[in-house]
Design a protein around this motif. Structure first.
Motif, mmCIF file in Angstrom:
data_model
loop_
_atom_site.group_PDB
_atom_site.id
_atom_site.type_symbol
_atom_site.label_atom_id
_atom_site.label_comp_id
_atom_site.label_asym_id
_atom_site.label_seq_id
_atom_site.Cartn_x
_atom_site.Cartn_y
_atom_site.Cartn_z
ATOM 1 N N ILE A 49 0.870 -1.170 0.000
ATOM 2 C CA ILE A 49 0.000 0.000 0.000
ATOM 3 C C ILE A 49 0.905 1.218 0.000
ATOM 4 O O ILE A 49 1.877 1.285 0.753
ATOM 5 N N LEU A 50 0.569 2.158 -0.867
ATOM 6 C CA LEU A 50 1.366 3.368 -1.007
ATOM 7 C C LEU A 50 0.473 4.576 -0.760
ATOM 8 O O LEU A 50 -0.534 4.757 -1.451
ATOM 9 N N ILE A 51 0.830 5.372 0.241
ATOM 10 C CA ILE A 51 0.102 6.605 0.526
ATOM 11 C C ILE A 51 0.902 7.752 -0.075
ATOM 12 O O ILE A 51 2.091 7.887 0.175
ATOM 13 N N VAL A 52 0.225 8.574 -0.869
ATOM 14 C CA VAL A 52 0.857 9.722 -1.512
ATOM 15 C C VAL A 52 0.289 10.964 -0.841
ATOM 16 O O VAL A 52 -0.918 11.203 -0.892
ATOM 17 N N SER A 53 1.161 11.742 -0.184
ATOM 18 C CA SER A 53 0.672 12.879 0.587
ATOM 19 C C SER A 53 1.675 14.031 0.572
ATOM 20 O O SER A 53 2.881 13.811 0.474
ATOM 21 N N ASN A 54 1.165 15.245 0.692
ATOM 22 C CA ASN A 54 2.030 16.421 0.845
ATOM 23 C C ASN A 54 2.041 16.900 2.285
ATOM 24 O O ASN A 54 2.708 17.858 2.622
ATOM 25 N N LYS A 55 1.270 16.246 3.126
ATOM 26 C CA LYS A 55 1.213 16.589 4.543
ATOM 27 C C LYS A 55 1.897 15.475 5.331
ATOM 28 O O LYS A 55 1.820 14.303 4.971
ATOM 29 N N LYS A 56 2.541 15.845 6.399
ATOM 30 C CA LYS A 56 3.214 14.859 7.258
ATOM 31 C C LYS A 56 2.162 13.914 7.834
ATOM 32 O O LYS A 56 1.189 14.338 8.451
ATOM 33 N N ILE A 57 2.356 12.635 7.597
ATOM 34 C CA ILE A 57 1.480 11.606 8.161
ATOM 35 C C ILE A 57 2.317 10.840 9.162
ATOM 36 O O ILE A 57 3.419 10.399 8.851
ATOM 37 N N LYS A 58 1.770 10.710 10.368
ATOM 38 C CA LYS A 58 2.512 9.949 11.378
ATOM 39 C C LYS A 58 2.782 8.548 10.853
ATOM 40 O O LYS A 58 2.024 8.001 10.054
ATOM 41 N N LYS A 59 3.882 8.015 11.263
ATOM 42 C CA LYS A 59 4.268 6.675 10.803
ATOM 43 C C LYS A 59 3.141 5.696 11.102
ATOM 44 O O LYS A 59 2.640 5.609 12.218
ATOM 45 N N ILE A 60 2.726 4.988 10.095
ATOM 46 C CA ILE A 60 1.648 4.019 10.227
ATOM 47 C C ILE A 60 2.269 2.683 10.590
ATOM 48 O O ILE A 60 3.245 2.257 9.993
ATOM 49 N N SER A 61 1.696 2.036 11.575
ATOM 50 C CA SER A 61 2.320 0.843 12.143
ATOM 51 C C SER A 61 1.912 -0.461 11.453
ATOM 52 O O SER A 61 1.669 -1.452 12.107
ATOM 53 N N TYR A 62 1.820 -0.435 10.147
ATOM 54 C CA TYR A 62 1.557 -1.653 9.395
ATOM 55 C C TYR A 62 2.723 -1.866 8.451
ATOM 56 O O TYR A 62 3.266 -0.920 7.894
ATOM 57 N N LYS A 63 3.087 -3.122 8.242
ATOM 58 C CA LYS A 63 4.166 -3.365 7.282
ATOM 59 C C LYS A 63 3.595 -3.279 5.873
ATOM 60 O O LYS A 63 2.387 -3.372 5.668
ATOM 61 N N ASN A 64 4.477 -3.098 4.924
ATOM 62 C CA ASN A 64 4.138 -2.988 3.512
ATOM 63 C C ASN A 64 3.340 -1.733 3.160
ATOM 64 O O ASN A 64 2.633 -1.706 2.159
ATOM 65 N N ILE A 65 3.420 -0.698 4.017
ATOM 66 C CA ILE A 65 2.836 0.597 3.696
ATOM 67 C C ILE A 65 3.974 1.598 3.603
ATOM 68 O O ILE A 65 4.756 1.754 4.534
ATOM 69 N N ASP A 66 4.065 2.247 2.444
ATOM 70 C CA ASP A 66 5.050 3.301 2.250
ATOM 71 C C ASP A 66 4.316 4.617 2.070
ATOM 72 O O ASP A 66 3.186 4.647 1.562
ATOM 73 N N ILE A 67 4.969 5.690 2.464
ATOM 74 C CA ILE A 67 4.416 7.030 2.301
ATOM 75 C C ILE A 67 5.406 7.832 1.473
ATOM 76 O O ILE A 67 6.588 7.894 1.800
#
Length: 152
Positions: A49-67
């Motif tokens: 899963i890839l989150i694309v953001s221009n705002k700081k997102i706190k580190k998400i505690s799931y593996k295989n998620i990149d921001i």
């Protein structure tokens, strides 16, 4: 090869007219974007899963998620995501707008199934409304049975 869910969350919510971008508004006790994220995770369809953001997102505690950082406009954010995934052995990408929280696992499964016989798919709604097309100063009726409404 695996499938990837791209969650576009870099929008500026220009039409929304709020100081806070729509995807970060609290809805049912969490930011709007987290509802779609949870659906993607719960579906168990995606290796990444890839989150694309221009705002700081706190580190998400799931593996295989990149921001990653988004772009100026949605198509730039989409291109950033596709470039990021370029050498990652991804078979299919599912691109979703974080400001639309009512994504269902049933829809994700239907899209995945339709990818078996198509190279690209998009969810749509039929129009119950009368649809017109204006060209110059002339207004034409369109056949609503041939109109497919997609969301950006």
């Amino acid at each position: 090869m695996s499938d990837c869910f791209i969650l576009l969350s870099a929008g500026k919510s220009k039409r929304f007219k709020s100081k806070l971008n729509k995807q970060f508004l609290t809805y049912k006790n969490k930011p709007l974007f987290e509802h779609s994220l949870k659906t993607a995770l719960d579906s168990k369809l995606f290796k990444k899963i890839l989150i694309v953001s221009n705002k700081k997102i706190k580190k998400i505690s799931y593996k295989n998620i990149d921001i990653i950082k988004g772009g100026i406009e949605r198509h730039h954010s989409t291109q950033n995501a596709l470039n990021y995934l370029k050498n990652k052995k991804i078979k299919n990408v599912f691109i979703h707008d974080a400001a639309r929280p009512n994504l269902s696992i049933k829809l994700l499964k239907k899209l995945k199934n339709n990818l078996k016989k198509n190279s690209a798919v998009v969810p749509y709604l039929n129009s119950d409304n009368s649809v017109k097309y204006k060209s110059n100063k002339k207004i034409n009726n369109l056949n609503r049975d041939k109109i497919l409404l997609t969301q950006t």
